[in-house]
Each structure stands twice: as C-alpha cells, then as structure tokens.
Write an enzyme that holds these catalytic residues in place. Sequence first.
Site, PDB file in Angstrom:
ATOM      1  N   GLU A 175       0.819  -1.220   0.000  1.00  0.00           N
ATOM      2  CA  GLU A 175       0.000   0.000   0.000  1.00  0.00           C
ATOM      3  C   GLU A 175       0.850   1.266   0.000  1.00  0.00           C
ATOM      4  O   GLU A 175       0.608   2.189   0.793  1.00  0.00           O
ATOM      5  CB  GLU A 175      -0.975  -0.017   1.181  1.00  0.00           C
ATOM      6  CG  GLU A 175      -2.031  -1.097   1.061  1.00  0.00           C
ATOM      7  CD  GLU A 175      -3.091  -1.069   2.144  1.00  0.00           C
ATOM      8  OE1 GLU A 175      -2.978  -0.261   3.094  1.00  0.00           O
ATOM      9  OE2 GLU A 175      -4.045  -1.864   2.065  1.00  0.00           O
ATOM     10  N   GLU A 294      -5.596  -8.519  -0.506  1.00  0.00           N
ATOM     11  CA  GLU A 294      -6.336  -8.158   0.702  1.00  0.00           C
ATOM     12  C   GLU A 294      -7.789  -7.944   0.298  1.00  0.00           C
ATOM     13  O   GLU A 294      -8.092  -7.082  -0.528  1.00  0.00           O
ATOM     14  CB  GLU A 294      -5.796  -6.888   1.372  1.00  0.00           C
ATOM     15  CG  GLU A 294      -4.455  -7.060   2.056  1.00  0.00           C
ATOM     16  CD  GLU A 294      -4.062  -5.855   2.899  1.00  0.00           C
ATOM     17  OE1 GLU A 294      -4.976  -5.169   3.442  1.00  0.00           O
ATOM     18  OE2 GLU A 294      -2.865  -5.580   3.010  1.00  0.00           O
TER      19      GLU A 294
END
Length: 505
Positions: A175, A294
């Site tokens: 991320e 995710e």
Amino acid sequence: MEQKYARITLDKDFTISRVDKRIYGSFIEHLGRAVYGGIYQPGHPSADEEGFRRDVLDLVREIGVPIVRYPGGNFVSNFYWEDSVGPVEQRPRRLELAWRSTEPNLVGVNEFASWAKKADTQVMMAVNLGTRGIEAACNLLEYCNHPSGTKYSDLRISHGVKDPHNIQVWCLGNEMDGPWQTGHKTAREYGRLADETAKAMKQIDPSLQLVACGSSNTQMPTYPQWEATVLEEAYDSVDFLSLHTYYGNRFNDTRNFLAQSDDMDHFIRTIISTCDFVKAKKRSKKDMMLSFDEWNVWFHANEADDDTMKNRPWSVAPHLLEDHYDFEDALLVGLMLITLLKHSDRVRMACLAQLVNVIAPIMTEENGPAWKQTIFYPYLHASKYGRGIALNPALRSSKHDTKDFTDVTDVDAVAVWNDEQDQVTIFAVNRDLDQDIVLEADVKAFAGYRLLEHIVLEHGDMKAVNSAESQTVLPKTVGDRDQLQDGLLQSKLGKASWNVIRLGK
C-alpha cells in the site's frame, strides 16, 4: 409481487480459466493477536513443541489454504527482518509504527516458514520498501532461498535452518500509495523502486513471481492513475499487480451491503483495463496478472481499534481488528468469492485478510478453543469445491436497485468444473431478503451427472454471530430443494442464502 427468476447455462466450452488454487490464499500480519495468541501461544494446551497452536493448524488445514501472505500489511514498511532471526533470546523488541504496538520478535521468518509447512501452505513474503529498499530485500531473499556459501545463506544455516525456504512469491512493499504507510511514496517513486528491486531480486532467482502494489482502495485520489504510472515503470519486471478492498455495512442497509460485490467486480475490470492499456503502450506480449491480496469485510471494531492505538499504545499483541462477523457478512464474503472466480483468468492469487483473530474466519480464546466465524464457511466451501475450471454461467436474473447500485442481480452465481474428479459445483447467493428464488440450470453438457449434495448457509437473523460457546450460523445439507431431469436442474435458493450445489457421477 414481481416474479423473481435466475437462469444459468453450464457448458464445458464456456470456460473462464483454470482456477489457480492460490486464489484461496490468506494473510497473517504481525498485527493484534494474529501471531501472538493466534497461530503462536506457548503454554496453550494445544501448543506443539514450537509453541504453535495445533487447534488453529487443524482449522487452517481444513480450509486448505494454499498460500499465506506475511508479515504484512502495514507492518512490513518498518520491518527489520534481521531482528526476527537468530537466537530468540537475543532478538530485540521494537516499536511497531503501523499499529503502535511493541513487536517482541518471538516469531520471525524461520518460525513462520516452519508454521507454513505444518499448515500445508506456501509463504507469500513481503519486503520492506517503506523505510528500506533494494539491499534489504535482496539480503532477505538470499537468506531465504540461496542454498549455501554466501553471507546470508550461511547465516540462515548458522541459525539451524540448513535447507532454503524456496519462497517463490514476493510482494514489493505494501500500500505504498497510502499516506498512512511508513515511507509513503508517489507513484513514480514507487514504480522506479519496485522496478529496480524486482530486477535485482530476479538476478538472484529468475523464477520468482513478484507483486507490485496497486491502489489501496478505489477511493484513493490517485486511483487508477497510480496503477498506470507504476506499471509504466515496472511492467516488464513484475508479474502481478495487487488489489485491496474492504466493505462494511456501516449504515445498516443490508440490500446495499450485499450489492458491494458489484463494486469489487467493477474494480477488477478497471484494473484489467489499466494493465492492458500499459501493455498496449509498451507493445508488450505479456498479460499482467492480478493478486487480490487483501479482501474482506472490515468495519465492526473500528472505534475500539482507534481507542486502543491512541490511548493504550505500545502493548504486545493488543486486541485489534477483531471483527465479530454476522450472517450477512458471510453472504458478502460468498459474493466476493464468486466475483474472484468470475475473473480467475486474470486474478490468479487472492488473500482473505486475515486468517486468525484479525478480521479473520478463525478466532481463538487465549485460554480456550479456536472457533469458526460465520465467514469461515463460504471460504471453506470455495477452497474445497472450487478447484478446477471456472465456467461462465451465462447468468440471467431478475434485478433490483439499492442506494448506491443499479441493476443488481437478485442471484449471483458461478460454477467450477473439476475435470479430474468429474464434478461440477455451482456457487450461488440469493441476495433477495424476502423471497426464495428457483435457480434453473441447463446442465445438458454434463450428461450422466447426478445431484451429489446441496449445501446451504442461511439464518433468520442477518445479525446472527458465532462464538466459542455457540455456533448458531452453520451450513446444512438439504435434500428437498432440487430436481434434476433431462439436463435441467431446478434448485430453490432460500431468501438471503449461500448455496453450494454439487453434481457428479
């Protein structure tokens, strides 16, 4: 009352792709009680000689989890892997910046690799591209995968691990588009770093499969330009692009909540388009594959988590992100699994985030048992019966609108043909909260098949939850909802239900 309907046509020629089993992967991060008190708890009655909970291992093996992402997550952006190896009593304790906890480094690279073997799973290792970079990534790769005769491979051997771990899938950071990320970077900065790190790592082991960071979610201001810019830099050197998304029923609107898998579908389609644009721009022959590493429902424990990190920081293994899932969460997880299977030609890996205690299908009591949350069951069914070739079901269904979505199908479905076992499984969710719907399936292409079983997950209370003491949301096998005659299967899908319909010889 409007007539509801759902029809599918299954044919061995209507293929999407052979499903990569890694689409049923999961995720363990050094966060909350995922590791300490989750997979690892010396002194627990079920603990083995290394301190790993056997009851948790049993549940992980029951699901058949093929790959587990580790050690993060946000955690990885301040991870010093050297602190997690060697004699445990000599390992330092560190401030963990992502979740404002203290990391004792009792479980590290070698311990987790040992746990993965016991769990019959593979490791998807993430490297720190937040506070560190190319050198640390290459050193960790050498430590994990090189046989012997070099500084870091011999260091591993000196730590009692003679054979290399041979980890084949590596995430290049996590991320990195997020300002919450330690070492957050612009798309151009990250793309360059990912490209250079990938090239260096593949010098060490050309067989690696490397995952570059995509957007953290579709609400990021840089989405989807982030993907385009990163791939302009790293397209030739990486193998996968990651996607992350979480959903929640924050406004208690179940109809709208169960439509959120349509947003996941749109997200995947957008990223495929972006990847293919860069492919065309580069005149490349390579298709960029996707790692949805995710995904889950996540919203129940947010306020408590904020309070813990703000007012009680730096504890070891605090209770964080311990969402207690209800029945409607299980329905959305089933819908998300259907969505992943529909895109199995490009989504080759995915990770339900996470596996134990932290937004997880498996929960543990610190002095008691491990137990199954509601979302355990669709995940189990998909992993167990969703191996083989995904079929395009040519779905036709009545539709409805919700607050944020239009033309939402009342039924969503996909099928997987296990050509090795000569079986086909239909996964279907009836999203209608008030009416049963008969699913009509043309299965003439599967002559000689008979109904093996119809598994249903349903409950009268959308907010029903499981606990260590009471498993109130449980799948059941039904015997009076299906008719198969002359190649036409008619299956009654109860209102608001997850259905697994299995056919075979």
